[in-house]
Scaffold this active site. Structure first.
Site, short mmCIF file in Angstrom:
data_model
loop_
_atom_site.label_atom_id
_atom_site.label_comp_id
_atom_site.label_asym_id
_atom_site.label_seq_id
_atom_site.Cartn_x
_atom_site.Cartn_y
_atom_site.Cartn_z
N GLU A 1 0.47 8.83 -1.11
CA GLU A 1 -0.78 9.52 -1.45
C GLU A 1 -1.83 8.99 -0.51
O GLU A 1 -2.22 7.83 -0.59
CB GLU A 1 -1.14 9.26 -2.92
CG GLU A 1 -2.04 10.34 -3.51
CD GLU A 1 -3.51 10.08 -3.33
OE1 GLU A 1 -3.99 10.06 -2.16
OE2 GLU A 1 -4.20 9.90 -4.35
N GLU B 1 -11.59 11.57 7.01
CA GLU B 1 -11.96 11.02 5.71
C GLU B 1 -12.92 9.83 5.94
O GLU B 1 -12.54 8.83 6.53
CB GLU B 1 -10.70 10.54 4.98
CG GLU B 1 -10.99 10.10 3.56
CD GLU B 1 -9.73 9.60 2.83
OE1 GLU B 1 -9.01 8.77 3.40
OE2 GLU B 1 -9.50 10.05 1.70
N CYS C 1 -10.27 9.48 -3.54
CA CYS C 1 -9.42 10.26 -2.63
C CYS C 1 -9.66 11.76 -2.77
O CYS C 1 -9.50 12.51 -1.82
CB CYS C 1 -7.95 9.92 -2.83
SG CYS C 1 -7.43 10.01 -4.54
N LYS D 1 2.07 -4.69 -5.39
CA LYS D 1 1.10 -5.34 -4.50
C LYS D 1 -0.23 -4.59 -4.56
O LYS D 1 -0.38 -3.51 -3.99
CB LYS D 1 1.58 -5.38 -3.05
CG LYS D 1 0.75 -6.40 -2.26
CD LYS D 1 0.77 -6.20 -0.77
CE LYS D 1 -0.30 -5.28 -0.24
NZ LYS D 1 -1.70 -5.69 -0.54
O1 TXE Z 1 -6.36 1.18 3.33
P1 TXE Z 1 -4.87 0.70 3.52
P2 TXE Z 1 -7.72 0.50 3.78
C1 TXE Z 1 -8.36 5.55 3.01
C2 TXE Z 1 -9.86 5.56 3.24
C3 TXE Z 1 -10.11 4.21 3.80
C4 TXE Z 1 -8.88 4.03 4.66
C5 TXE Z 1 -8.55 2.62 5.02
O2 TXE Z 1 -10.18 6.55 4.19
O3 TXE Z 1 -11.28 4.13 4.54
O4 TXE Z 1 -7.84 4.57 3.89
O5 TXE Z 1 -8.61 1.80 3.86
C6 TXE Z 1 -1.73 -2.13 1.95
N1 TXE Z 1 2.46 -2.27 4.92
N2 TXE Z 1 -8.01 5.23 1.64
O6 TXE Z 1 -7.61 -0.09 5.14
O7 TXE Z 1 -4.72 -0.24 4.65
C7 TXE Z 1 -3.05 -2.79 1.68
O8 TXE Z 1 -2.88 -4.20 1.57
C8 TXE Z 1 2.35 -2.22 3.58
C9 TXE Z 1 -7.56 6.33 0.84
O9 TXE Z 1 -8.17 -0.38 2.71
O10 TXE Z 1 -4.06 1.92 3.52
C10 TXE Z 1 -3.45 -2.11 0.38
O11 TXE Z 1 -2.75 -2.69 -0.70
N3 TXE Z 1 1.17 -2.18 2.93
C11 TXE Z 1 -6.97 5.88 -0.41
C12 TXE Z 1 -2.96 -0.67 0.60
O12 TXE Z 1 -1.97 -0.77 1.63
C13 TXE Z 1 0.05 -2.21 3.67
C14 TXE Z 1 -7.51 4.70 -1.09
C15 TXE Z 1 -4.02 0.31 1.03
O13 TXE Z 1 -4.64 -0.16 2.18
C16 TXE Z 1 0.10 -2.28 5.08
C17 TXE Z 1 -7.93 3.68 -0.15
C18 TXE Z 1 1.37 -2.29 5.70
N4 TXE Z 1 1.52 -2.32 7.03
C19 TXE Z 1 -8.19 3.97 1.16
N5 TXE Z 1 -1.17 -2.29 5.55
C20 TXE Z 1 -6.48 6.93 -1.35
N6 TXE Z 1 -5.42 7.63 -0.99
O14 TXE Z 1 -7.01 7.09 -2.43
C21 TXE Z 1 -1.99 -2.25 4.47
N7 TXE Z 1 -1.26 -2.20 3.33
#
Ligand code: TXE
Length: 500
Positions: A251, A394, A293, A176
């Protein structure tokens, strides 16, 4: 995309079961980059069921390792064949520069090549149990059905760190991508059947994590979840998966310190490390507009050089050229969405209200050509301290905070004073100090006199709340394997414990 079905379930491309779609936005212009199917929870459950059936059927895991490795190599070949198209999709979707997207596709290719090789040389472990009639060995088997959830900053790259080892290990999976950036992953999955991945082994769904999350993670048919994303979502997934005792690797980003010691030299010195240090701190935080990240968002600099160092950084930050990622003159692109830019702007306001000193940036660019995109200027805050949220949370945007130190011990303490622990950088010309400091820092990757580099053959992952588990390297394959101890008695006799 754009009329073609985008969900891949059990070897068949399908539209969403309720006909739902989502507009995908090009963040450089706020325009529509494509329309993709939006899966329902029933579609997500069907994808897990297809992966379960394909795993239980056993075809892929029984495929000889050399044949599985050949499929991975073919995927790598196809990635290179379609490199330009895939990179263009990535730039349209994320806004990053085309140059960066092209590097991403090369890195994705390397991951497939690496795991194709590694799976071929992995050996079972023979254990001497002290009895010549017993053959005892520990073998690796695929963990089973994997759910692979990727974020939007490096869409295909992050997904490849999961798909490549999962395929190598003999697992089946549901991928996904982020609903914000699904385009490159859809194109990639289209290559897999061509490369020889059997139906049902890789399934693809897209849509909102909030809607699909529980169908994927609260599901007894899933054996392993690999997630890259935000801390809040990671916590929800870990909690949900605990119900089924499903293994989870997370991660979750970082708040990464970059320590700069005064011994790097001075501007203008012959062979000084100064210019390289300024350049790496700048690149470490502002590459991809800070949506990385491992971005080095916390500059921790020795007091005696801090004023000059920050001035040098600010001068260069002001010259960074922003624009459409397809324009070769652009050095960095926009933030990924309007919502994400709102978050970054809120952090800047918070930094000002917390008393940090704004040195440069802190606004949208005033170039009218950028007005429809989600651009934000490289921003530096000086005179920061650990009481400020802008230093501890972050922001995932182009924001650098500056803290100052006077002793090595203080620099280490500041570098470790974070709930995260993904990555850190150290700049010093003193090799002994460099070794002392990198060993003292509690982060998953530490760069000494460099920043941001990684390789498919070395582990990536975090200490603390940056998550658990590792991607890449041998450990990145081990995540997708179960160990089984096989005890084979070649000359069985009675155990003789019970006498009757
Ligand atoms: O991330 P989400 P978001 C951090 C960064 C950013 C914050 C929020 O600080 O501002 O996270 O970003 C899926 N069950 N990073 O809201 O929600 C979602 O559809 C299962 C750090 O975009 O964590 C997407 O595919 N899956 C980071 C994925 O999770 C779920 C990179 C990431 O989205 C879900 C990006 C659920 N309940 C953001 N809810 C890094 N580690 O590099 C969402 N998703």
């Amino acid at each position: 995309m754009d009329g073609e079905p985008d969900l891949y379930i059990g070897g068949t491309w399908r539209h969403a079961s309720d006909g739902g779609t989502r507009d995908i936005v090009n963040p450089a212009h706020g325009s529509i980059a494509g329309v993709v199917d939006e899966a329902t929870p029933e579609d997500a459950r069907a994808a897990v069921a297809a992966a379960r059936a394909a795993f239980d059927d056993g075809t892929w895991r029984a495929t000889p390792v050399t044949d599985r490795a050949a499929v991975l190599d073919r995927i790598a070949d196809l990635l290179q064949r379609d490199k330009d198209d895939l990179a263009s999709l990535e730039t349209r979707d994320t806004g990053k520069t085309l140059a960066e997207s092209l590097i991403d596709i090369d890195d994705v290719t390397s991951v497939f090549r690496y795991y194709a090789k590694l799976i071929g040389v992995e050996a079972d472990r023979v254990v001497d149990v002290g009895d010549p009639t017993v053959i005892s060995r520990v073998v690796r088997e695929p963990i089973g059905v994997c759910v692979l959830i990727a974020p939007w900053n490096y869409p295909l790259l992050q997904m490849s760190w999961k798909v490549a080892p999962a395929l190598a290990a003999g697992c089946t999976m549901v991928a996904k991508p982020s609903e914000v950036t699904p385009l490159s992953t859809i194109a990639f999955v289209r290559l897999l059947a061509e490369a020889g991945v059997p139906p049902g082994v890789v399934n693809l769904i897209q849509g909102s994590g909030a809607t699909l999350g529980s169908a994927l993670t609260d599901n007894p048919d899933v054996d392993f979840i690999s997630f890259t994303g935000g801390l809040a979502t990671g916590r929800v997934i870990a909690r949900t998966a605990a119900e089924h005792v499903t293994k989870v690797a997370l991660e979750l980003g970082g708040k990464n310190p970059h320590l700069v010691f005064a011994d790097i030299g001075a501007p203008g010195d012959q062979d000084s490390g100064w210019d390289a240090a300024v350049d790496h701190v700048l690149t470490g935080v502002f590459l991809h507009s800070g949506q990385v990240c491992s971005a080095g968002t916390r500059l921790i600099v020795e007091e005696s050089i801090a004023d000059d160092f920050v001035a040098a950084l600010a001068a260069r930050a002001a010259t960074i050229s922003m624009g459409d990622g397809f324009d070769p003159a652009s050095e960095t692109g926009p933030l990924v969405s309007e919502q994400h830019r709102d978050k970054v702007e809120n952090y800047v306001q918070l930094g000002i209200s917390e008393g940090a000193q704004l040195v440069t940036g802190g606004a949208r660019p005033d170039d009218p050509a950028l007005a429809d995109g989600y651009f934000y200027l490289p921003t530096i805050f000086d005179r920061c301290d650990r009481s400020m949220k802008i230093v501890t949370e972050e922001t995932f945007g182009p924001i650098l905070t500056v803290e100052r130190f006077t002793t090595e011990a203080e620099a280490i303490a500041l570098g470790n004073d974070t709930e995260y622990g993904l990555a850190a950088g150290v700049r010093t010309s003193d090799a002994a100090r460099g070794e002392r400091v990198v060993r003292a820092l509690r982060h998953g990757t530490v760069w000494l006199n460099d920043f941001g580099y990684y390789t498919a053959s070395a582990e990536w992952g975090g200490f603390g709340k940056s998550g658990n588990g590792r991607e890449l390297g041998p450990s990145g394959l081990a995540e997708y394997q179960e160990l089984k101890h096989i005890w084979h008695n070649t000359a069985p006799t009675a155990a003789g414990w019970f006498k009757g």
